[in-house]
Design a protein around this motif. Structure first.
Motif, PDB file in Angstrom:
ATOM      1  N   GLU A 288      11.071  52.642   3.181  1.00 11.23           N
ATOM      2  CA  GLU A 288      11.909  53.792   3.522  1.00 11.23           C
ATOM      3  C   GLU A 288      11.893  54.796   2.382  1.00 11.23           C
ATOM      4  O   GLU A 288      11.981  54.423   1.210  1.00 11.23           O
ATOM      5  CB  GLU A 288      13.330  53.305   3.776  1.00 11.23           C
ATOM      6  CG  GLU A 288      14.226  54.323   4.407  1.00 11.23           C
ATOM      7  CD  GLU A 288      15.578  53.720   4.757  1.00 11.23           C
ATOM      8  OE1 GLU A 288      16.460  53.712   3.877  1.00 11.23           O
ATOM      9  OE2 GLU A 288      15.737  53.252   5.903  1.00 11.23           O
ATOM     10  N   LEU A 289      11.766  56.058   2.731  1.00  8.99           N
ATOM     11  CA  LEU A 289      11.852  57.168   1.789  1.00  8.99           C
ATOM     12  C   LEU A 289      13.034  58.039   2.205  1.00  8.99           C
ATOM     13  O   LEU A 289      13.527  57.922   3.327  1.00  8.99           O
ATOM     14  CB  LEU A 289      10.592  58.029   1.819  1.00  8.99           C
ATOM     15  CG  LEU A 289       9.242  57.356   1.626  1.00  8.99           C
ATOM     16  CD1 LEU A 289       8.131  58.402   1.698  1.00  8.99           C
ATOM     17  CD2 LEU A 289       9.175  56.625   0.318  1.00  8.99           C
ATOM     18  N   THR A 290      13.444  58.929   1.317  1.00 11.58           N
ATOM     19  CA  THR A 290      14.409  59.961   1.672  1.00 11.58           C
ATOM     20  C   THR A 290      13.707  61.294   1.485  1.00 11.58           C
ATOM     21  O   THR A 290      13.248  61.614   0.390  1.00 11.58           O
ATOM     22  CB  THR A 290      15.671  59.888   0.793  1.00 11.58           C
ATOM     23  OG1 THR A 290      16.270  58.605   0.976  1.00 11.58           O
ATOM     24  CG2 THR A 290      16.672  60.962   1.194  1.00 11.58           C
ATOM     25  N   ILE A 291      13.599  62.039   2.575  1.00 10.00           N
ATOM     26  CA  ILE A 291      12.928  63.332   2.569  1.00 10.00           C
ATOM     27  C   ILE A 291      13.857  64.356   3.201  1.00 10.00           C
ATOM     28  O   ILE A 291      14.340  64.140   4.319  1.00 10.00           O
ATOM     29  CB  ILE A 291      11.588  63.273   3.328  1.00 10.00           C
ATOM     30  CG1 ILE A 291      10.650  62.248   2.685  1.00 10.00           C
ATOM     31  CG2 ILE A 291      10.941  64.660   3.394  1.00 10.00           C
ATOM     32  CD1 ILE A 291       9.351  62.034   3.434  1.00 10.00           C
ATOM     33  N   ALA A 292      14.103  65.435   2.478  1.00  9.44           N
ATOM     34  CA  ALA A 292      14.979  66.514   2.960  1.00  9.44           C
ATOM     35  C   ALA A 292      16.336  65.962   3.399  1.00  9.44           C
ATOM     36  O   ALA A 292      16.910  66.402   4.390  1.00  9.44           O
ATOM     37  CB  ALA A 292      14.304  67.292   4.093  1.00  9.44           C
ATOM     38  N   GLY A 293      16.816  64.949   2.675  1.00 12.10           N
ATOM     39  CA  GLY A 293      18.116  64.362   2.976  1.00 12.10           C
ATOM     40  C   GLY A 293      18.127  63.373   4.128  1.00 12.10           C
ATOM     41  O   GLY A 293      19.182  62.874   4.509  1.00 12.10           O
ATOM     42  N   HIS A 294      16.954  63.076   4.694  1.00 12.99           N
ATOM     43  CA  HIS A 294      16.863  62.160   5.841  1.00 12.99           C
ATOM     44  C   HIS A 294      16.163  60.864   5.446  1.00 12.99           C
ATOM     45  O   HIS A 294      15.186  60.882   4.698  1.00 12.99           O
ATOM     46  CB  HIS A 294      16.074  62.810   6.987  1.00 12.99           C
ATOM     47  CG  HIS A 294      16.666  64.085   7.466  1.00 12.99           C
ATOM     48  ND1 HIS A 294      17.856  64.154   8.161  1.00 12.99           N
ATOM     49  CD2 HIS A 294      16.233  65.370   7.350  1.00 12.99           C
ATOM     50  CE1 HIS A 294      18.120  65.414   8.463  1.00 12.99           C
ATOM     51  NE2 HIS A 294      17.154  66.181   7.976  1.00 12.99           N
ATOM     52  N   LYS A 295      16.662  59.749   5.954  1.00 13.59           N
ATOM     53  CA  LYS A 295      15.982  58.467   5.793  1.00 13.59           C
ATOM     54  C   LYS A 295      14.752  58.497   6.699  1.00 13.59           C
ATOM     55  O   LYS A 295      14.845  58.818   7.883  1.00 13.59           O
ATOM     56  CB  LYS A 295      16.888  57.307   6.212  1.00 13.59           C
ATOM     57  CG  LYS A 295      18.140  57.209   5.372  1.00 13.59           C
ATOM     58  CD  LYS A 295      17.953  56.235   4.263  1.00 13.59           C
ATOM     59  CE  LYS A 295      19.279  56.057   3.538  1.00 13.59           C
ATOM     60  NZ  LYS A 295      19.107  56.051   2.113  1.00 13.59           N
ATOM     61  N   VAL A 296      13.606  58.176   6.120  1.00 13.86           N
ATOM     62  CA  VAL A 296      12.328  58.234   6.828  1.00 13.86           C
ATOM     63  C   VAL A 296      11.641  56.883   6.696  1.00 13.86           C
ATOM     64  O   VAL A 296      11.525  56.347   5.594  1.00 13.86           O
ATOM     65  CB  VAL A 296      11.431  59.345   6.228  1.00 13.86           C
ATOM     66  CG1 VAL A 296      10.055  59.342   6.859  1.00 13.86           C
ATOM     67  CG2 VAL A 296      12.099  60.702   6.371  1.00 13.86           C
ATOM     68  N   ARG A 297      11.204  56.328   7.814  1.00 16.12           N
ATOM     69  CA  ARG A 297      10.426  55.087   7.757  1.00 16.12           C
ATOM     70  C   ARG A 297       8.995  55.431   7.383  1.00 16.12           C
ATOM     71  O   ARG A 297       8.459  56.444   7.824  1.00 16.12           O
ATOM     72  CB  ARG A 297      10.449  54.366   9.097  1.00 16.12           C
ATOM     73  CG  ARG A 297      11.813  53.783   9.436  1.00 16.12           C
ATOM     74  CD  ARG A 297      11.703  52.965  10.717  1.00 16.12           C
ATOM     75  NE  ARG A 297      12.999  52.586  11.216  1.00 16.12           N
ATOM     76  CZ  ARG A 297      13.417  51.330  11.306  1.00 16.12           C
ATOM     77  NH1 ARG A 297      12.641  50.342  10.934  1.00 16.12           N
ATOM     78  NH2 ARG A 297      14.607  51.059  11.787  1.00 16.12           N
ATOM     79  N   ALA A 298       8.379  54.558   6.584  1.00 11.34           N
ATOM     80  CA  ALA A 298       7.022  54.798   6.113  1.00 11.34           C
ATOM     81  C   ALA A 298       6.178  53.541   6.320  1.00 11.34           C
ATOM     82  O   ALA A 298       6.584  52.456   5.919  1.00 11.34           O
ATOM     83  CB  ALA A 298       7.041  55.180   4.639  1.00 11.34           C
ATOM     84  N   LEU A 299       5.036  53.710   6.949  1.00  6.83           N
ATOM     85  CA  LEU A 299       4.076  52.622   7.134  1.00  6.83           C
ATOM     86  C   LEU A 299       2.908  52.843   6.190  1.00  6.83           C
ATOM     87  O   LEU A 299       2.351  53.936   6.122  1.00  6.83           O
ATOM     88  CB  LEU A 299       3.554  52.592   8.572  1.00  6.83           C
ATOM     89  CG  LEU A 299       2.369  51.650   8.832  1.00  6.83           C
ATOM     90  CD1 LEU A 299       2.794  50.187   8.703  1.00  6.83           C
ATOM     91  CD2 LEU A 299       1.753  51.918  10.189  1.00  6.83           C
ATOM     92  N   HIS A 300       2.536  51.787   5.455  1.00 11.60           N
ATOM     93  CA  HIS A 300       1.330  51.836   4.624  1.00 11.60           C
ATOM     94  C   HIS A 300       0.225  51.156   5.399  1.00 11.60           C
ATOM     95  O   HIS A 300       0.216  49.933   5.532  1.00 11.60           O
ATOM     96  CB  HIS A 300       1.584  51.111   3.297  1.00 11.60           C
ATOM     97  CG  HIS A 300       0.355  50.968   2.466  1.00 11.60           C
ATOM     98  ND1 HIS A 300       0.246  50.028   1.485  1.00 11.60           N
ATOM     99  CD2 HIS A 300      -0.815  51.634   2.465  1.00 11.60           C
ATOM    100  CE1 HIS A 300      -0.938  50.111   0.921  1.00 11.60           C
ATOM    101  NE2 HIS A 300      -1.600  51.086   1.503  1.00 11.60           N
TER     102      HIS A 300
END
Length: 153
Positions: free
Chosen positions: A110-122
């Motif tokens: 999980e990342l935080t981008i522009a104040g939003h929690k974002v799921r990230a797949l590698h």
């Protein structure tokens, strides 16, 4: 169907749907998002096969389709962006406001981008750094704009 005994929350697996003769119907990526919550991402043939068997065989399962934009007049439920290339990690660090979580191959973080929690797949299929990012469509434009701004240089 496959056993999911070794399939933990936060992971993804390649999914290949085959008929009883072993002929390929379609493939997709199966995301394990939470207990009893999966997301199958790929061509509609795999989705149709899973839904058909889930309904026909009486499994205790419900389906919520999020069809691709070209055939979805109501709009997508999730956005999906790919940030990949030689400078992807620098762009992603800038977006996340610091170091990136260590995400193993075909696992999620999980990342935080522009104040939003974002799921990230590698998944790194092309062999270069990067992540596939996804989240609710309502947050997608904020995330997209932040990606474009962070990648300007």
């Amino acid at each position: 169907m496959n056993s999911f005994s070794s399939f933990a929350v936060g992971k993804a697996k390649q999914f290949v749907a085959c008929n009883y003769n072993g002929q390929v119907i379609g493939d997709a990526i199966l995301f394990y998002l939470d207990d009893d919550l999966f997301s199958l991402v790929g061509r509609p043939s795999a989705h149709n096969w899973v839904q058909y068997h889930g309904e026909k065989d009486g499994y205790d399962v419900t389906f919520e389709r999020d069809e691709r934009s070209a055939v979805n007049p109501t709009g997508r439920r999730l956005y999906r962006f790919q940030v990949q290339g030689p400078t992807a990690n620098e762009v992603l660090k800038k977006l996340n406001g610091g170091n990136l979580p260590e995400i193993k191959f075909f696992n999620m973080g999980e990342l935080t981008i522009a104040g939003h929690k974002v799921r990230a797949l590698h998944h790194g299929m092309s062999g270069v750094p990067g992540l596939e990012l996804f989240g609710p469509t309502a947050e997608g434009e904020d995330v997209r704009a932040a990606i474009v701004e962070a990648g300007k240089e």
